[in-house]
Design an enzyme around this catalytic site. Structure first.
Site, PDB file in Angstrom:
ATOM      1  N   ARG A 194      -6.423  11.071 -28.785  1.00  0.00           N
ATOM      2  CA  ARG A 194      -5.512  10.082 -28.204  1.00  0.00           C
ATOM      3  C   ARG A 194      -5.572   8.776 -28.999  1.00  0.00           C
ATOM      4  O   ARG A 194      -4.549   8.104 -29.163  1.00  0.00           O
ATOM      5  CB  ARG A 194      -5.836   9.860 -26.723  1.00  0.00           C
ATOM      6  N   LYS A 206      -2.485   4.012 -25.706  1.00  0.00           N
ATOM      7  CA  LYS A 206      -3.474   3.163 -25.030  1.00  0.00           C
ATOM      8  C   LYS A 206      -3.662   1.896 -25.864  1.00  0.00           C
ATOM      9  O   LYS A 206      -4.691   1.701 -26.502  1.00  0.00           O
ATOM     10  CB  LYS A 206      -4.790   3.930 -24.854  1.00  0.00           C
ATOM     11  N   GLU A 216       2.786   5.082 -12.806  1.00  0.00           N
ATOM     12  CA  GLU A 216       1.339   5.225 -12.647  1.00  0.00           C
ATOM     13  C   GLU A 216       0.742   4.020 -11.950  1.00  0.00           C
ATOM     14  O   GLU A 216       1.440   3.076 -11.575  1.00  0.00           O
ATOM     15  CB  GLU A 216       0.650   5.541 -13.966  1.00  0.00           C
TER      16      GLU A 216
END
Ligand code: PLP
Ligand code: COI
Length: 339
Positions: free
Chosen positions: A80, A183, A219
């Site tokens: 990621r 992220k 989210e």
């Protein structure tokens, strides 16, 4: 570390002994270095500080009953970070450098890995950022990769007890074709207004809706959302949320338990119909939700009528945490023992 109150650790920063650093310069990654300083010497024109060219990861090391230290799916975090790097045009950290750095950071700070049974763990924070100077808006030519660790307790003060969440409609954390799936630090800066609004209203975290229509659930602050009804585990499909490794793992565990799994857009009104709802992530683990307040609409959804987490959320939580601490068989090969 006899002076740390392991059972009451906050989710915060506690100084540990060492961090690990590696710099990309002149087209290659340099030697890995160990530092005992909490500070970095940065060029004031580095792209991280001006243009937010930065990404990070969050993972944990867990001490088992056998005293061994376990990492959970570290390769997923490494992957990621590479995707986040691609997202904001940074040099990717090779898998072997990522692995060596996290293991080194954990081992060098072994005394900070909380004892088994305290509910605490060692949070690992790998970060990558543009350290080269630029003034035009363009990717840096130099990057720093740093891994620090810090012992942490539960993300929500409630621990595995129902938390309260507030739907935020007057600010967004990420756009549909923006950086929400990466992220990167900028998403968290964008979420601060929502986080503080939720906190000031007495809620643990904000819930974001899709930015285009404000109709579907995206989210929760720093965690994915899930719901359970009719023996089905349901979680949002969206182009602006982070692909949670915890959620991916829970989906597998839900399937192992014989639940159906649906990853699809979830309309806000559906909140009315769910039997159990929760937030999941490395920091949040599985946090059952007891109340969701749609602040601007004056509508409140309530769960956990007896004040306790639902049956399936509890089962999923126990299995996940059991694997992480080595109490439940690691059928899927998710654990790496730090040796
Ligand atoms: N969503 C956001 C915005 C996050 O910051 C996090 C934390 O990493 C998650 C979801 C959960 O992801 P993971 O389970 O990989 O920690
Ligand atoms: C994590 O779960 O690792 C997170 O990203 C939470 C963090 C932003 C506090």
């Amino acid at each position: 570390m006899e002076n740390l109150d392991w059972k009451n650790l906050p989710f915060g920063y506690i100084k540990t002994d060492y961090n690990v650093r590696c710099t990309y310069k002149d087209g290659k990654w340099g030697k890995m270095e160990v530092s005992d300083s909490e500070y970095i010497n940065l060029h004031m024109a580095c792209t991280a500080l001006h243009y937010g060219q930065e990404a990070f990861e969050g993972m944990k090391a867990y001490r088992g009953k056998d005293g061994k230290i376990r990492l959970f799916r570290w390769d997923e975090n490494a992957n990621r970070l590479q995707q986040s790097a691609e997202g904001v045009l940074m040099e990717k950290v090779p898998m072997d450098i990522f692995r060596e750095a996290i293991i080194k950071a954990v081992k060098l700070n072994e005394k900070f890995v909380p004892p088994y049974g305290t509910g605490a763990s060692l949070y690992i924070r790998p970060m990558l950022f543009g350290s080269g100077a630029e003034v035009g808006v363009r990717p840096a030519k130099e990057y720093m990769f740093i891994v620090f660790v810090t012992p942490v307790g539960p993300y929500f003060k409630e621990g595995f007890n129902p938390v309260k969440i507030a739907i935020i409609r007057d600010s967004d954390r990420a756009a549909p074709l923006g950086t929400g799936t990466f992220k990167v630090g900028g998403n968290y800066a964008a979420s601060l207004r929502g986080v503080i609004k939720a906190h000031n209203a007495g809620y643990g975290s904000p819930m974001y809706l899709d930015t285009k229509e404000k109709h579907y659930i995206d989210e929760i602050g720093a965690a994915n959302f899930f719901a359970i009804k009719d023996n089905t585990y349901i979680t949002p499909k969206s182009s602006s949320i982070l692909a949670s490794i915890t959620n991916k793992s829970i989906i597998q565990l839900a399937e192992d338990l014989g639940l159906k799994v649906e990853r699809r857009p979830i309309a806000v009104e559906e909140l009315e119909t769910f039997e159990e709802v929760g937030a999941c992530g490395t920091a949040a683990v599985i946090s059952p939700i007891g109340e969701i307040n749609d602040l601007d609409m004056g509508k409140i959804y309530r769960y956990c009528p007896d004040g306790k987490p639902g049956k399936l959320s509890t089962k999923l939580y126990q299995t996940l945490v059991g694997i992480q601490y080595g109490d439940v068989e690691d059928k899927h090969g998710w654990i790496t023992i730090v040796e």
